[in-house]
Design a protein around this motif. Structure first.
Motif, mmCIF file in Angstrom:
data_model
loop_
_atom_site.group_PDB
_atom_site.id
_atom_site.type_symbol
_atom_site.label_atom_id
_atom_site.label_comp_id
_atom_site.label_asym_id
_atom_site.label_seq_id
_atom_site.Cartn_x
_atom_site.Cartn_y
_atom_site.Cartn_z
ATOM 1 N N GLY A 1 -73.155 -15.398 -2.847
ATOM 2 C CA GLY A 1 -72.464 -16.046 -3.963
ATOM 3 C C GLY A 1 -71.344 -15.237 -4.581
ATOM 4 N N ASN A 2 -71.355 -13.907 -4.440
ATOM 5 C CA ASN A 2 -70.311 -13.083 -5.044
ATOM 6 C C ASN A 2 -69.221 -12.695 -4.054
ATOM 7 O OD1 ASN A 2 -71.802 -11.335 -3.483
ATOM 8 N ND2 ASN A 2 -71.846 -9.670 -5.002
ATOM 9 N N ILE A 3 -69.099 -13.433 -2.942
ATOM 10 C CA ILE A 3 -68.075 -13.137 -1.952
ATOM 11 C C ILE A 3 -66.684 -13.379 -2.533
ATOM 12 C CG2 ILE A 3 -68.046 -15.467 -0.969
ATOM 13 C CD1 ILE A 3 -67.711 -14.134 1.799
ATOM 14 N N LYS A 4 -65.724 -12.529 -2.155
ATOM 15 C CA LYS A 4 -64.322 -12.702 -2.549
ATOM 16 C C LYS A 4 -63.661 -13.594 -1.508
ATOM 17 C CE LYS A 4 -65.318 -9.711 -5.699
ATOM 18 N NZ LYS A 4 -65.658 -10.164 -7.049
ATOM 19 N N SER A 5 -63.386 -14.831 -1.881
ATOM 20 C CA SER A 5 -62.924 -15.840 -0.935
ATOM 21 C C SER A 5 -61.492 -16.264 -1.244
ATOM 22 C CB SER A 5 -63.861 -17.053 -0.995
ATOM 23 O OG SER A 5 -63.317 -18.151 -0.319
ATOM 24 N N TYR A 6 -60.656 -16.336 -0.177
ATOM 25 C CA TYR A 6 -59.247 -16.714 -0.337
ATOM 26 C C TYR A 6 -58.870 -17.698 0.757
ATOM 27 C CZ TYR A 6 -59.151 -12.643 -3.373
ATOM 28 O OH TYR A 6 -59.427 -11.742 -4.372
ATOM 29 N N ASN A 7 -58.085 -18.709 0.391
ATOM 30 C CA ASN A 7 -57.634 -19.729 1.328
ATOM 31 C C ASN A 7 -56.111 -19.816 1.259
ATOM 32 O OD1 ASN A 7 -59.189 -22.126 2.900
ATOM 33 N ND2 ASN A 7 -57.143 -22.772 2.306
ATOM 34 N N LEU B 1 -51.097 -26.217 7.566
ATOM 35 C CA LEU B 1 -50.823 -27.639 7.356
ATOM 36 C C LEU B 1 -52.027 -28.482 6.983
ATOM 37 C CD1 LEU B 1 -48.339 -28.182 10.331
ATOM 38 C CD2 LEU B 1 -47.795 -27.876 7.916
ATOM 39 N N PHE B 2 -53.215 -27.907 6.984
ATOM 40 C CA PHE B 2 -54.402 -28.677 6.637
ATOM 41 C C PHE B 2 -55.169 -27.932 5.549
ATOM 42 C CE2 PHE B 2 -58.940 -29.918 7.613
ATOM 43 C CZ PHE B 2 -58.828 -31.213 7.115
ATOM 44 N N GLU C 1 -54.717 -23.124 12.971
ATOM 45 C CA GLU C 1 -53.816 -24.202 12.581
ATOM 46 C C GLU C 1 -54.485 -25.505 12.959
ATOM 47 O OE1 GLU C 1 -51.914 -25.747 10.519
ATOM 48 O OE2 GLU C 1 -50.624 -23.979 10.668
ATOM 49 N N ASN C 2 -54.093 -26.591 12.307
ATOM 50 C CA ASN C 2 -54.731 -27.887 12.540
ATOM 51 C C ASN C 2 -53.682 -28.886 12.982
ATOM 52 O OD1 ASN C 2 -55.999 -30.623 11.711
ATOM 53 N ND2 ASN C 2 -57.692 -29.170 11.545
ATOM 54 N N ILE C 3 -53.927 -29.542 14.105
ATOM 55 C CA ILE C 3 -52.935 -30.433 14.713
ATOM 56 C C ILE C 3 -53.206 -31.896 14.424
ATOM 57 C CG2 ILE C 3 -51.982 -31.179 16.934
ATOM 58 C CD1 ILE C 3 -52.483 -28.373 17.984
ATOM 59 N N THR C 4 -54.471 -32.258 14.248
ATOM 60 C CA THR C 4 -54.873 -33.666 14.209
ATOM 61 C C THR C 4 -54.027 -34.521 13.274
ATOM 62 O OG1 THR C 4 -57.165 -33.143 14.797
ATOM 63 C CG2 THR C 4 -56.764 -35.238 13.666
ATOM 64 N N VAL D 1 -61.311 -37.272 8.781
ATOM 65 C CA VAL D 1 -62.589 -36.922 9.420
ATOM 66 C C VAL D 1 -62.355 -36.125 10.693
ATOM 67 C CG1 VAL D 1 -64.625 -37.873 10.583
ATOM 68 C CG2 VAL D 1 -63.818 -38.894 8.447
ATOM 69 N N ASN D 2 -61.413 -36.580 11.516
ATOM 70 C CA ASN D 2 -61.134 -35.888 12.768
ATOM 71 C C ASN D 2 -60.456 -34.534 12.535
ATOM 72 O OD1 ASN D 2 -62.253 -37.874 14.404
ATOM 73 N ND2 ASN D 2 -60.343 -39.032 14.532
ATOM 74 N N ALA D 3 -59.607 -34.455 11.517
ATOM 75 C CA ALA D 3 -58.970 -33.185 11.191
ATOM 76 C C ALA D 3 -60.015 -32.163 10.738
ATOM 77 C CB ALA D 3 -57.918 -33.373 10.102
ATOM 78 N N ARG D 4 -60.949 -32.617 9.916
ATOM 79 C CA ARG D 4 -62.019 -31.724 9.468
ATOM 80 C C ARG D 4 -62.891 -31.297 10.662
ATOM 81 N NH1 ARG D 4 -63.978 -30.911 4.294
ATOM 82 N NH2 ARG D 4 -62.776 -32.688 3.516
#
Length: 511
Positions: A224-230, A205-206, A264-267, A168-171
């Motif tokens: 809705g037609n967006i090109k999304s990358y993670n 890392l998250f 970046e995510n530290i939690t 929850v805290n990381a999010r």
């Protein structure tokens, strides 16, 4: 002691240093003259040829020119064929040429003041986290020599006693950073989120489900037609990778915007064990993130800050030593953290060498390329024992944004590339003010240079970053105008205090 004596001897006899000074001045102007000659060699060779052609044209009989015109006028087949060929060639060129990619605006996130982590508070929290005395002393020394200042930020979960590294805290940390940067970006750029056609998010890392990119789409109700990358697990150089991916997508999709979010995510990635190689990230990494708006619309060139000129990516993952030099793992007690190898700087140097070997011919003036090639021939072909020639990248770039990964990284590049202190000022001050914010650090550095009012139209900027894998990635930008600091510049409240003399530089000077 020997070196100290030599310095003392030279200072006691100033007249003995004058010939050396004159020689260095002479060599400086010889090199400048050489660069000028090589740079303008083509022009100097063409001028006599142009003069001869003009002289011949003046002496040509006007009747001959008239006869040539009449021949073309009545030879319709040749004229039509030539015109059709020119139209076809122009059409092919316009359809196949790479589209220009413009950086319209960007924003760096600044956390609220209550998340600041002075050294004393950092060490007080560490004491209650179960670290042994050796680990505490190690962290104290790292902090002193890290180049970080007293105003960097750690997430809210790490301020709690005991720390609360929950999902929850990381999010919450991810939302706070990403949405904070994006809110400012959309506000300053005046872009409707519905107009965004491409979204690239990188965080090593998250990686929750739904993804970080999905969180952004949900928050801003993107189309809705967006090109999304993670992108995950790609280290501190992922910011350049994301820009490169967005550039490739903007070559395919016409007249659209791309947003790149680097964070970046530290939690959930704080290390609570005592292995020293895994404690270093605790001392260096801090909260931060950046959002960048890119466009391939020709109409955006008038308001854009920069144009993307080159991206060069180097990956050393095939080498086992490079692959494991930054490695997420568990220690002997089962605690998870990121381990940094002692070979890290040597591996980074090898990756840098490969990267600049590729980048050099794209950006360096021909004069520097000739010197490098000549040195290489003398060394390889004639077996002469001479030092490799290090190209002068100051001739190719006015500004340098070196990833603020740590003091050692900045020192190494400053030395290897023979840079002046002002060229690494933005990197050192970013490390001092914000710490290592991973993939977003190069944007805090660019914001620093803008806040100082140093960027003029036509200036070239080199962003270079290192990351796990092991990778070294570069992005080259060209300024389209004199760039002023934006309303949401992260340095707006403190730029007058910088540059500062960092504690690590003072300690280095006393040793």
């Amino acid at each position: 002691m020997a070196s100290g004596g030599a310095v003392g001897e030279r200072s006691s006899s100033p007249h003995r240093r004058l010939p050396d000074f004159l020689q260095s001045v002479n060599l400086k102007y010889v090199k400048l003259g050489y660069h000028y000659l090589i740079t303008h060699l083509l022009t100097l060779l063409l001028l006599p040829l142009i003069a001869v052609v003009l002289l011949e044209a003046i002496q040509t009989d006007p009747d001959d020119v008239r006869q040539l015109w009449l021949h073309l006028q009545y030879n319709l087949v040749s004229v039509v064929s030539l015109s059709a060929l020119l139209v076809f060639a122009t059409t092919v060129y316009l359809l196949t040429r790479p589209r220009s990619v413009y950086l319209v605006d960007y924003s760096c996130y600044v956390p609220p003041p209550e998340l600041k982590a002075p050294f004393s508070e950092f060490m007080a929290h560490s004491k209650v986290c179960g670290f042994d005395d050796s680990a505490l002393e190690f962290q104290r020394k790292i902090l002193e020599r890290s180049g970080l200042g007293e105003e960097t930020y750690v997430p809210e979960a790490m301020h709690a006693i005991p720390p609360q590294p929950s999902m929850v805290n990381a999010r919450a940390e991810a939302e706070q950073v990403m949405f904070g940067a994006l809110d400012n970006l959309f506000s300053s750029a005046g872009v409707n989120p519905k107009d965004i056609g491409i979204l690239v998010v990188n965080c090593s890392l998250f990686n929750p489900t739904p993804s970080l990119s999905a969180m952004i789409i949900n928050k801003y109700k993107l189309r809705g037609n967006i090109k999304s990358y993670n992108l995950g697990g790609m280290g501190c150089s992922a910011g350049v990778i994301s820009v490169d991916l967005a550039r490739e997508l903007l070559q395919v999709h016409r007249a659209t915007y791309a947003v790149v979010v680097s964070t970046e995510n530290i939690t959930q990635n704080w290390y609570f064990g005592n292995r020293k190689a895994m404690l270093i990230p605790n001392c260096l990494f801090r909260v931060g993130g950046a959002a960048v708006l890119l466009s391939n619309r020709a109409s955006d060139k008038r308001r854009a800050k920069y144009e993307l000129v080159h991206t060069v990516r180097t990956h050393r993952g095939a080498d086992d030593r490079a692959f494991r030099c930054v490695f997420q793992e568990q220690d002997d007690t089962g605690k998870t953290g990121v381990s940094l190898s002692k070979d890290l700087m040597a591996i980074a140097g090898e990756a840098l060498k490969i990267n600049i070997t590729t980048l050099g011919p794209l950006v360096l003036p021909i004069s520097e390329q000739l010197l490098f090639f000549a040195t290489l021939v003398l060394k390889k072909a004639f077996k002469l024992k001479i030092k490799p020639y290090i190209p002068d990248f100051k001739l190719a770039f006015e500004h340098f944004c070196i990833h603020a990964g740590g003091r050692a990284v900045i020192d190494e590049l400053e030395s290897n590339l023979q840079l002046e202190p002002i060229h690494v000022e933005a990197s050192r001050m970013t490390l001092h003010r914000f710490g290592n914010t991973s993939s977003s650090s190069i944007w805090y550095e660019l914001a620093y240079i803008e806040a100082k009012g140093r960027i003029r139209k036509g200036h070239r900027i080199w962003q270079i970053a290192f990351g796990s894998g092991f990778k070294c990635n570069s992005a080259v930008w060209k300024s389209l105008r004199n760039v002023k600091a934006s309303v949401h510049n992260p340095w707006k409240d403190c730029i007058d205090r910088y540059p500062v003399v960092t504690v690590d530089r003072v300690l280095a000077g006393t040793n």
